[in-house]
Write an enzyme that holds these catalytic residues in place. Structure first.
Site, mmCIF file in Angstrom:
data_model
loop_
_atom_site.group_PDB
_atom_site.id
_atom_site.type_symbol
_atom_site.label_atom_id
_atom_site.label_comp_id
_atom_site.label_asym_id
_atom_site.label_seq_id
_atom_site.Cartn_x
_atom_site.Cartn_y
_atom_site.Cartn_z
ATOM 1 N N GLU A 121 -10.043 -9.473 -7.863
ATOM 2 C CA GLU A 121 -8.984 -8.500 -7.597
ATOM 3 C C GLU A 121 -7.807 -8.652 -8.557
ATOM 4 O O GLU A 121 -7.212 -7.656 -8.979
ATOM 5 C CB GLU A 121 -8.520 -8.645 -6.149
ATOM 6 C CG GLU A 121 -9.610 -8.218 -5.157
ATOM 7 C CD GLU A 121 -9.224 -8.424 -3.703
ATOM 8 O OE1 GLU A 121 -8.121 -8.963 -3.438
ATOM 9 O OE2 GLU A 121 -10.017 -8.045 -2.833
ATOM 10 N N TYR A 161 -12.558 -1.328 -3.845
ATOM 11 C CA TYR A 161 -13.121 -1.585 -2.510
ATOM 12 C C TYR A 161 -14.654 -1.518 -2.507
ATOM 13 O O TYR A 161 -15.245 -1.256 -1.458
ATOM 14 C CB TYR A 161 -12.554 -0.588 -1.508
ATOM 15 C CG TYR A 161 -11.144 -0.934 -1.039
ATOM 16 C CD1 TYR A 161 -10.900 -2.113 -0.313
ATOM 17 C CD2 TYR A 161 -10.064 -0.104 -1.295
ATOM 18 C CE1 TYR A 161 -9.626 -2.441 0.124
ATOM 19 C CE2 TYR A 161 -8.781 -0.420 -0.850
ATOM 20 C CZ TYR A 161 -8.576 -1.592 -0.143
ATOM 21 O OH TYR A 161 -7.314 -1.915 0.297
ATOM 22 N N ARG A 185 2.396 -6.755 9.083
ATOM 23 C CA ARG A 185 1.715 -5.614 9.698
ATOM 24 C C ARG A 185 2.278 -5.305 11.088
ATOM 25 O O ARG A 185 2.384 -4.143 11.473
ATOM 26 C CB ARG A 185 0.211 -5.871 9.733
ATOM 27 C CG ARG A 185 -0.429 -5.673 8.345
ATOM 28 C CD ARG A 185 -1.835 -6.162 8.286
ATOM 29 N NE ARG A 185 -2.549 -5.689 7.091
ATOM 30 C CZ ARG A 185 -3.711 -6.183 6.686
ATOM 31 N NH1 ARG A 185 -4.298 -7.154 7.374
ATOM 32 N NH2 ARG A 185 -4.281 -5.725 5.596
ATOM 33 N N PHE A 192 -15.698 3.532 7.085
ATOM 34 C CA PHE A 192 -14.351 3.970 6.724
ATOM 35 C C PHE A 192 -14.073 3.916 5.215
ATOM 36 O O PHE A 192 -12.940 4.109 4.783
ATOM 37 C CB PHE A 192 -13.290 3.159 7.488
ATOM 38 C CG PHE A 192 -13.378 1.651 7.305
ATOM 39 C CD1 PHE A 192 -12.801 1.022 6.205
ATOM 40 C CD2 PHE A 192 -14.023 0.871 8.249
ATOM 41 C CE1 PHE A 192 -12.873 -0.346 6.045
ATOM 42 C CE2 PHE A 192 -14.095 -0.516 8.105
ATOM 43 C CZ PHE A 192 -13.516 -1.128 6.990
ATOM 44 N N LYS A 207 0.812 -1.216 0.000
ATOM 45 C CA LYS A 207 0.000 0.000 0.000
ATOM 46 C C LYS A 207 0.855 1.280 0.000
ATOM 47 O O LYS A 207 2.066 1.228 0.272
ATOM 48 C CB LYS A 207 -0.935 -0.029 1.223
ATOM 49 C CG LYS A 207 -1.995 -1.132 1.161
ATOM 50 C CD LYS A 207 -2.933 -1.078 2.376
ATOM 51 C CE LYS A 207 -4.032 -2.120 2.288
ATOM 52 N NZ LYS A 207 -4.960 -2.045 3.439
ATOM 53 N N HIS A 220 -2.272 -5.425 1.450
ATOM 54 C CA HIS A 220 -3.604 -5.990 1.198
ATOM 55 C C HIS A 220 -3.445 -7.431 0.738
ATOM 56 O O HIS A 220 -2.467 -7.771 0.081
ATOM 57 C CB HIS A 220 -4.315 -5.198 0.086
ATOM 58 C CG HIS A 220 -5.541 -5.894 -0.440
ATOM 59 N ND1 HIS A 220 -6.776 -5.775 0.165
ATOM 60 C CD2 HIS A 220 -5.708 -6.774 -1.465
ATOM 61 C CE1 HIS A 220 -7.647 -6.529 -0.487
ATOM 62 N NE2 HIS A 220 -7.021 -7.146 -1.481
ATOM 63 N N THR A 264 -5.645 -7.210 10.625
ATOM 64 C CA THR A 264 -5.898 -5.876 10.043
ATOM 65 C C THR A 264 -5.346 -4.766 10.940
ATOM 66 O O THR A 264 -4.712 -3.822 10.451
ATOM 67 C CB THR A 264 -7.421 -5.679 9.855
ATOM 68 O OG1 THR A 264 -7.960 -6.805 9.162
ATOM 69 C CG2 THR A 264 -7.716 -4.404 9.107
ATOM 70 N N ARG A 324 -2.397 -14.121 3.842
ATOM 71 C CA ARG A 324 -3.084 -13.400 4.921
ATOM 72 C C ARG A 324 -2.408 -13.660 6.269
ATOM 73 O O ARG A 324 -2.321 -12.761 7.114
ATOM 74 C CB ARG A 324 -4.574 -13.757 4.943
ATOM 75 C CG ARG A 324 -5.313 -13.167 3.742
ATOM 76 C CD ARG A 324 -6.801 -13.349 3.828
ATOM 77 N NE ARG A 324 -7.402 -12.627 4.936
ATOM 78 C CZ ARG A 324 -7.746 -11.332 4.910
ATOM 79 N NH1 ARG A 324 -7.500 -10.583 3.837
ATOM 80 N NH2 ARG A 324 -8.315 -10.783 5.957
ATOM 81 N N ASN A 364 -2.057 0.101 7.013
ATOM 82 C CA ASN A 364 -1.543 -1.206 7.455
ATOM 83 C C ASN A 364 -0.713 -1.925 6.393
ATOM 84 O O ASN A 364 -0.631 -3.139 6.376
ATOM 85 C CB ASN A 364 -2.682 -2.073 8.003
ATOM 86 C CG ASN A 364 -3.754 -2.338 6.961
ATOM 87 O OD1 ASN A 364 -3.606 -1.938 5.811
ATOM 88 N ND2 ASN A 364 -4.805 -3.021 7.362
HETATM 89 P P1 GDP Z 1 -8.044 -6.751 5.577
HETATM 90 O O1 GDP Z 1 -8.683 -7.871 4.785
HETATM 91 O O2 GDP Z 1 -7.236 -7.224 6.747
HETATM 92 O O3 GDP Z 1 -7.262 -5.787 4.706
HETATM 93 O O4 GDP Z 1 -9.230 -5.902 6.263
HETATM 94 P P2 GDP Z 1 -10.683 -5.436 5.759
HETATM 95 O O5 GDP Z 1 -11.061 -6.126 4.477
HETATM 96 O O6 GDP Z 1 -11.611 -5.560 6.929
HETATM 97 O O7 GDP Z 1 -10.520 -3.874 5.480
HETATM 98 C C1 GDP Z 1 -9.897 -3.398 4.299
HETATM 99 C C2 GDP Z 1 -8.980 -2.266 4.660
HETATM 100 O O8 GDP Z 1 -9.742 -1.200 5.219
HETATM 101 C C3 GDP Z 1 -7.960 -2.593 5.748
HETATM 102 O O9 GDP Z 1 -6.825 -3.278 5.260
HETATM 103 C C4 GDP Z 1 -7.627 -1.214 6.261
HETATM 104 O O10 GDP Z 1 -6.726 -0.513 5.405
HETATM 105 C C5 GDP Z 1 -8.986 -0.537 6.230
HETATM 106 N N1 GDP Z 1 -9.725 -0.678 7.505
HETATM 107 C C6 GDP Z 1 -10.214 -1.806 8.085
HETATM 108 N N2 GDP Z 1 -10.852 -1.545 9.237
HETATM 109 C C7 GDP Z 1 -10.789 -0.204 9.392
HETATM 110 C C8 GDP Z 1 -11.280 0.694 10.398
HETATM 111 O O11 GDP Z 1 -11.926 0.292 11.384
HETATM 112 N N3 GDP Z 1 -11.010 2.024 10.208
HETATM 113 C C9 GDP Z 1 -10.326 2.499 9.120
HETATM 114 N N4 GDP Z 1 -10.083 3.817 9.009
HETATM 115 N N5 GDP Z 1 -9.835 1.681 8.158
HETATM 116 C C10 GDP Z 1 -10.069 0.347 8.301
#
Ligand code: GDP
Length: 146
Positions: A128, A51, A104, A59, A11, A117, A93, A87, A114
């Protein structure tokens, strides 16, 4: 042996911090094959489309803004159980909850910034990968299935 492909992204925060090389090294040391990679700077529309499954989440706008703040490095990784293994290597996350030894845990600053992805299922991996790469961009030719 279940060979899978997954979409990884280094990222914009990781590129800006200069840790992309260290992340690629961890990917290679974990035994993933990098089939494709390119440095791109996503537009707001690019990030919103990528996304789209998160559109209803609070968010979503912030995440799309974060992903367009600078260049990022999408990659196609291949390997045994690549989706789950990538993963696991990424970690949770929220870096505060990420296990020691994960990417991470080592490099992420917050739950949003973080650094990496990874696709979360075969269905999302297929969507994707095709979002960023055509079959002609997957190397070597013998891996394209043609
Ligand atoms: P991942 O699969 O671990 O990447 O997590 P998710 O699919 O739940 O979320 C996608 C991305 O959204 C994450 O990698 C973060 O960059 C962002 N994100 C997830 N949860 C939050 C949150 O609670 N707040 C904010 N600001 N960003 C979030």
């Amino acid at each position: 042996m279940t060979v899978e492909r997954t979409l990884a992204i280094i990222k914009p925060d990781a590129i800006a911090k200069g840790v992309a090389g260290q992340i690629v090294t961890r990917i290679e040391e974990a035994g993933f094959k990098i089939l494709a990679a390119k440095l791109i700077h996503m537009s707001p529309e690019d990030a919103a489309g990528f996304y789209i499954v998160h559109k209803a989440l609070p968010f979503y706008r912030s995440l799309c803004a974060f992903m367009t703040q600078g260049p990022c490095l999408p990659m196609v990784l291949e390997g045994d159980h690549a989706i789950q293994r990538w993963r696991e290597l990424m970690g949770a996350t929220d870096p505060a909850k990420a296990a020691p030894g994960t990417i991470r845990k080592a490099f992420a600053a917050s739950i949003e910034a973080n650094v990496v992805h990874g696709s979360d299922s075969p269905t999302s991996a297929a969507f994707e990968i095709s979002y960023f790469f055509s079959s002609l961009e997957l190397c070597p030719r013998s891996n394209r299935g043609d």
